[in-house]
Motif scaffolding. Structure first.
Motif, PDB file in Angstrom:
ATOM      1  N   MET A   1       7.302   7.775  -3.171  1.00 55.78           N
ATOM      2  CA  MET A   1       6.439   6.835  -3.472  1.00 55.78           C
ATOM      3  C   MET A   1       5.395   7.095  -4.249  1.00 55.78           C
ATOM      4  O   MET A   1       5.114   8.310  -4.386  1.00 55.78           O
TER       5      MET A   1
ATOM      6  N   ASP B   1       5.297  11.995  -1.317  1.00 55.25           N
ATOM      7  CA  ASP B   1       4.159  11.173  -1.342  1.00 55.25           C
ATOM      8  C   ASP B   1       3.685  11.395  -2.749  1.00 55.25           C
ATOM      9  O   ASP B   1       2.595  12.280  -2.998  1.00 55.25           O
TER      10      ASP B   1
ATOM     11  N   THR C   1       0.334   3.749   2.169  1.00 55.57           N
ATOM     12  CA  THR C   1       0.442   4.120   3.482  1.00 55.57           C
ATOM     13  C   THR C   1       1.744   3.270   3.898  1.00 55.57           C
ATOM     14  O   THR C   1       2.548   3.981   4.439  1.00 55.57           O
TER      15      THR C   1
ATOM     16  N   GLU D   1      -3.657   8.542   7.670  1.00 54.56           N
ATOM     17  CA  GLU D   1      -2.828   7.189   7.950  1.00 54.56           C
ATOM     18  C   GLU D   1      -2.947   6.931   9.373  1.00 54.56           C
ATOM     19  O   GLU D   1      -1.785   6.289   9.951  1.00 54.56           O
TER      20      GLU D   1
ATOM     21  N   ALA E   1       1.532   9.466  -4.367  1.00 52.37           N
ATOM     22  CA  ALA E   1       0.269   8.256  -4.540  1.00 52.37           C
ATOM     23  C   ALA E   1      -0.172   8.572  -6.129  1.00 52.37           C
ATOM     24  O   ALA E   1      -0.518   7.570  -7.015  1.00 52.37           O
TER      25      ALA E   1
ATOM     26  N   GLU F   1       3.074  16.271  -0.902  1.00 53.80           N
ATOM     27  CA  GLU F   1       2.239  15.417  -1.599  1.00 53.80           C
ATOM     28  C   GLU F   1       1.770  15.957  -3.000  1.00 53.80           C
ATOM     29  O   GLU F   1       1.189  16.924  -3.084  1.00 53.80           O
TER      30      GLU F   1
ATOM     31  N   SER G   1      -2.409   1.653  -7.518  1.00 50.01           N
ATOM     32  CA  SER G   1      -3.638   1.051  -6.974  1.00 50.01           C
ATOM     33  C   SER G   1      -4.724   2.411  -7.377  1.00 50.01           C
ATOM     34  O   SER G   1      -5.739   2.236  -6.851  1.00 50.01           O
ATOM     35  N   LYS G   2      -4.280   3.568  -7.522  1.00 51.31           N
ATOM     36  CA  LYS G   2      -5.073   4.791  -7.538  1.00 51.31           C
ATOM     37  C   LYS G   2      -5.429   5.022  -9.019  1.00 51.31           C
ATOM     38  O   LYS G   2      -5.939   4.061  -9.786  1.00 51.31           O
TER      39      LYS G   2
ATOM     40  N   SER H   1       0.852  -1.207  -0.125  1.00 51.75           N
ATOM     41  CA  SER H   1      -0.013  -0.023   0.058  1.00 51.75           C
ATOM     42  C   SER H   1       0.782   1.227   0.053  1.00 51.75           C
ATOM     43  O   SER H   1       1.859   1.249   0.399  1.00 51.75           O
TER      44      SER H   1
HETATM   45  C1  PLP Z   1      -2.107  11.208  -1.118  1.00 47.92           C
HETATM   46  C2  PLP Z   1      -2.103   9.812  -0.755  1.00 47.92           C
HETATM   47  N1  PLP Z   1      -1.015   9.292  -0.170  1.00 47.92           N
HETATM   48  C3  PLP Z   1      -1.349   8.143   0.375  1.00 47.92           C
HETATM   49  C4  PLP Z   1      -2.188   7.146   0.388  1.00 47.92           C
HETATM   50  C5  PLP Z   1      -2.345   5.849   0.897  1.00 47.92           C
HETATM   51  O1  PLP Z   1      -2.445   4.803  -0.130  1.00 47.92           O
HETATM   52  P1  PLP Z   1      -3.043   3.510   0.232  1.00 47.92           P
HETATM   53  O2  PLP Z   1      -4.374   3.681   0.511  1.00 47.92           O
HETATM   54  O3  PLP Z   1      -2.534   2.379  -0.792  1.00 47.92           O
HETATM   55  O4  PLP Z   1      -2.389   3.036   1.580  1.00 47.92           O
HETATM   56  C6  PLP Z   1      -3.429   7.797  -0.533  1.00 47.92           C
HETATM   57  C7  PLP Z   1      -4.739   6.764  -0.698  1.00 47.92           C
HETATM   58  O5  PLP Z   1      -5.700   7.524  -0.959  1.00 47.92           O
HETATM   59  C8  PLP Z   1      -3.553   9.080  -1.011  1.00 47.92           C
HETATM   60  O6  PLP Z   1      -4.282   9.568  -1.618  1.00 47.92           O
END
Ligand code: PLP
Length: 345
Positions: A201, A175, A65, A94, A177, A142, A205-206, A63
């Motif tokens: 990271m 971050d 997270t 988180e 994502a 982010e 999965s998004k 994940s």
């Molecule tokens: C900006 C951001 N960082 C981290 C994450 C965490 O990802 P995960 O849901 O795979 O733990 C998300 C999840 O939506 C996110 O939007």
């Protein structure tokens, strides 16, 4: 594979179902025990990901997270402050992991979105404060910034802020994502941001549409240590090439993200044409649209109920604010159904 019952799900880009190509790749994946580093599909994906973001090595994690938390754990010492904006995912969403796992606290830099000015960071990263100050241990960014509606972080803002951290020996974690949405939206390479980070990271999965998986990237030494922490957290996976295979298909198709952005634009503009105060089009930069209930005749909750009655799912981003997320399992007809609900209200 989109929903077969006609539901249009705009709650998140995490709701996508694996495509036929992903399922085929999963079925045919060559696998091995990844804790022994024997899984060729995972090894290949890690190499490809590291090269794509311009970093030395990468590590597949279950994940986003976990990838963020491994980064925080390795960059900090207990008692350190992790610098971020108030609405950063690492801080707000988180579950307090940074405190629970690494004993860190947060030092917030106020910002309406994901950007932090050089002036604000100069103060937050002050190396000459009194001995009882919280020691800034890590700067995090982010991109895209989820809580402000998938907005893109300016590479220049990140460069300036990260330079201040680097001059003071403070590492920088990104971050990312949805970094591929940022790259597609801005029309630039991911390296525009990753070059200003010590580690980063990103998630498969998004928006990319894979069922599971994220990638932590950094130097070879950092990733070697990250592998140990991942195992400690229970994230050492065995024949996980079956998941990496789907992630690889999603990754190779990342050019399609612009389609999601066009859909978000169509939705944002359609809503704004009907209710100009409900959408800030300046914030519709990638695959999200925030709709402010104050700009709707009967508020956000009523709009959501009307949508549900029409087989359309959406979530709240804040009180009286809805968040629509576009992804590979919604299309232009689904967007037009949302607009039709507004017209029939
Ligand atoms: C900006 C951001 N960082 C981290 C994450 C965490 O990802 P995960 O849901 O795979 O733990 C998300 C999840 O939506 C996110 O939007």
């Amino acid at each position: 594979m989109a929903f077969t019952d006609g539901t249009a799900d705009f709650r998140s880009d995490t709701v996508t179902r694996p495509t036929e190509a992903m399922r085929q790749a999963m079925a045919n994946a060559e696998v091995g025990d990844d804790v022994y580093r024997d899984d060729p599909t995972v090894n290949a994906l890690e190499e490809k990901a590291a090269a794509a973001v311009g970093m030395q090595r990468a590590l597949f994690t279950p994940s986003g997270t976990m990838a963020n938390q491994i980064g925080i754990h390795l960059h900090t010492r207990p008692g350190d402050g992790v610098i971020c904006v108030p609405s950063a995912h690492v801080r707000k969403y988180e579950l307090g992991s940074a405190a629970a796992i690494s004993g860190t606290t947060f030092l917030v830099v106020e910002s309406p979105d994901g950007s932090m000015t050089a002036a604000a960071l100069d103060t937050a990263l002050d190396p000459n404060g009194p001995y009882y100050n919280i020691r800034p241990g890590l700067l995090t960014w982010e991109n895209t910034h989820n809580a402000s509606g998938g907005t893109i972080l300016s590479p220049e803002v990140m460069a300036k802020g990260s330079a201040i951290a680097s001059e003071r020996g403070i590492p920088v974690h990104l971050d990312g994502a949805r970094i591929w949405n940022a790259a597609a939206g801005a029309g630039v390479e991911v390296e525009e941001w990753s070059q200003h980070a010590t580690s980063m990271m990103f998630c498969f999965s998004k928006g990319l549409g894979a069922p599971i998986g994220s990638m932590l990237c950094g130097t070879a030494d950092f990733i070697e240590e990250a592998r140990r922490v991942r195992k400690r957290l229970g994230g050492g996976m065995r024949q996980v090439g079956v998941l990496a295979a789907a992630a690889a298909v999603a990754f190779d198709e990342r050019d399609r993200l612009v389609e999601d952005h066009l859909l978000a634009r169509r939705l944002g503009e359609g809503i704004a044409a009907r209710h100009p105060d409900a959408v800030d089009l300046g914030r519709v930069q990638t695959n999200m649209v925030r709709v402010d209930g104050a700009g709707l005749p009967a508020g956000a909750a009523r709009f959501k109920d009307d949508l549900v009655a029409a087989g359309i799912l959406v979530g709240f981003a804040a009180q009286d604010v809805l968040r629509f997320v576009t992804h590979r399992d919604v299309n232009a007809a689904d967007v037009d159904r949302v607009l039709a609900v507004l017209d029939s209200a």
